[in-house]
Design an enzyme around this catalytic site. Structure first.
Site: not given
Ligand code: HEM
Ligand SMILES: *[C@@H]1O[C@H](CO)[C@@H](O)[C@H](O)[C@H]1NC(C)=O
Ligand SMILES: *[C@@H]1O[C@H](CO)[C@@H](O)[C@H](O)[C@H]1NC(C)=O
Ligand SMILES: *[C@@H]1O[C@H](CO)[C@@H](O)[C@H](O)[C@H]1NC(C)=O
Ligand SMILES: *[C@@H]1O[C@H](CO)[C@@H](O)[C@H](O)[C@H]1NC(C)=O
Length: 355
Positions: A105, A207-208, A77, A73
């Protein structure tokens, strides 16, 4: 003797032919390389860079599987917001004063920021430097995380340089679509960075892995339940998030939450996608056929994911003498410690001194 030697020769030819077929197939699916990036960028300056990153992550992800999701992720970003320049890694208290700015973030995991800085220290120990950029470390860490979680392996073009400042809050919001987005909105966001519908479907397949907080999907539960969501699934989510503003998390992919596979698309077919941005891809005619194809053909998903993630990894990269190579991924280099003055400045200095 002669016949066994020629048998070996024939075998060798077959192997070579197969190998060149395979690499031709891969080459056909590799996006055009951005100027200044190459697969051999650290060959002379830090040949062991990739194995150092991989070995560190193999151990770290064995201890904390969530780290893989977090690193994938972070790379996303980083690339979507002001290009893959490692700016997402910068601490920025100024931006955090805007509460809204902190939302996307805040859910990036501190363990992932730490892992990237730990890897950076190992690379400096091995190769001196700073030699390997933080943006490249983020790209390699995402690549290895995908593989270590069971996904495909792919080559990463290297040579990104690090940006000098974090993105302002308004740029973060302009670049990252919210999870409440439908496909129309998602495609509009992706079009700004030349990504298309196939990229959207394949990249969302990340999101797998990983988790999400209630705030990211609770609008589908309250005040009314999203009719496109499977009722049993909604019931499960309400156990985790019984009301608005509960600080709790659930997995992104209910079938195989820690494995990088195509089960996420099976979730969507069963109306068990977590975000509107996930589920709407199975509703919208522009993305539905691809979702269906990936649900039944994991190789097709992997193939498109590799293509799209390499493309994503080259968005607005800094190369050559742009930016810098950070000595600490969470802060720009101190001015006095700035290793790379632009050549134009050095030339001016040289001229002034009449060297
Ligand atoms: C296309 C639009 C996308 C949206 C709207 C989106 C939105 C989100 C949101 C809301 C979360 C959960 C954050 C939380 O509540 O903790 C998330 C998690 C995640 N996203 Fe996406 N995402 C997008 C695309 C992507 C892409 C392109 C990738 C990577 C190639 C990605 C990888 C991930 C991963 C791996 C997580 C899990 C992170 C964790 O467990 O720490 N996402 N995403
Ligand atoms: C994003 O989050 C990390 C850790 O949660 C923090 O150290 C960092 O300052 C944050 N960066 C921004 C741009 O807010
Ligand atoms: C998608 O979302 C946008 C913004 O919320 C909205 O204006 C539009 O009508 C939606 N499109 C569809 C097809 O639902
Ligand atoms: C968080 O989710 C778990 C698992 O679904 C649930 O048992 C727990 O009650 C939830 N916590 C809150 C505060 O709702
Ligand atoms: C709770 O959620 C609602 C709806 O999303 C929001 O308007 C409100 O500001 C939230 N309250 C807190 C304390 O976060």
């Amino acid at each position: 003797m002669a016949s066994s030697a020629s048998a070996v020769r024939v075998l060798l030819l077959v192997v070579l032919a197969l190998a060149s077929c395979a690499s031709a197939a891969t080459a056909a699916r590799t996006p055009t390389l951005a100027n200044g990036l190459s697969f051999e960028f650290y060959k002379a300056t830090c040949p062991q860079a990739e194995s150092i990153v991989f070995n560190f992550l193999r151990d770290a992800i064995r201890k904390d599987v969530g780290l893989a999701a977090a690193l994938v992720r972070i790379h996303f970003h980083d690339c979507f917001v002001q290009g893959c320049d490692g700016s997402v890694l910068l601490d920025d208290t100024a931006t955090q004063t805007s509460e809204k700015a902190a939302i996307p973030n805040q859910t990036l995991r501190p363990t992932a920021f730490k892992a990237i800085n730990d890897v950076r220290a190992l690379l400096q120990q091995a190769c001196g430097g700073p030699v390997v950029s933080c943006a490249d470390i983020a790209a390699l860490a995402a690549r290895d995380s995908v593989q270590l979680a069971g996904g495909p392996h792919y080559a990463v073009p290297l040579g990104r340089r690090d940006g000098l400042a974090p993105a302002p809050a308004k740029d973060i919001f302009a670049a990252l679509p919210p999870p409440t987005s439908n496909v129309t909105t998602l495609l509009r966001f992706l079009a700004q960075i030349s990504l298309d519908a196939d990229d959207l479907v394949a990249l969302s397949g990340a999101h797998t892995l990983g988790i999400a907080h209630c705030v990211s999907f609770e609008e589908r539960l309250f005040p009314t339940q999203d009719p496109t969501m499977d009722k049993w699934f909604a019931g499960q989510l309400k156990l985790t998030c019984p009301a608005l503003n509960i600080t709790n998390t659930t997995v992104n992919d209910i079938r195989t939450p820690n494995v990088f596979d195509n089960k996420y698309y099976l979730d969507l077919l069963n109306r068990q996608g977590l975000f509107t941005s996930d589920q709407d891809m199975h509703t919208d005619a522009r993305t539905k056929p691809t979702v269906t194809r990936f649900a039944v053909d994991q190789a097709a998903f992997f193939d498109q994911f590799v293509f799209s993630v390499v493309k994503m990894g080259q968005i607005n990269v800094l190369t050559g003498n742009q930016g810098q190579i950070r000595t600490d991924c969470s802060a720009p280099n101190a001015a006095s410690n700035n290793d790379e003055l632009p050549w134009s400045v050095l030339e001016t200095v040289a001229e002034t001194l009449a060297l």
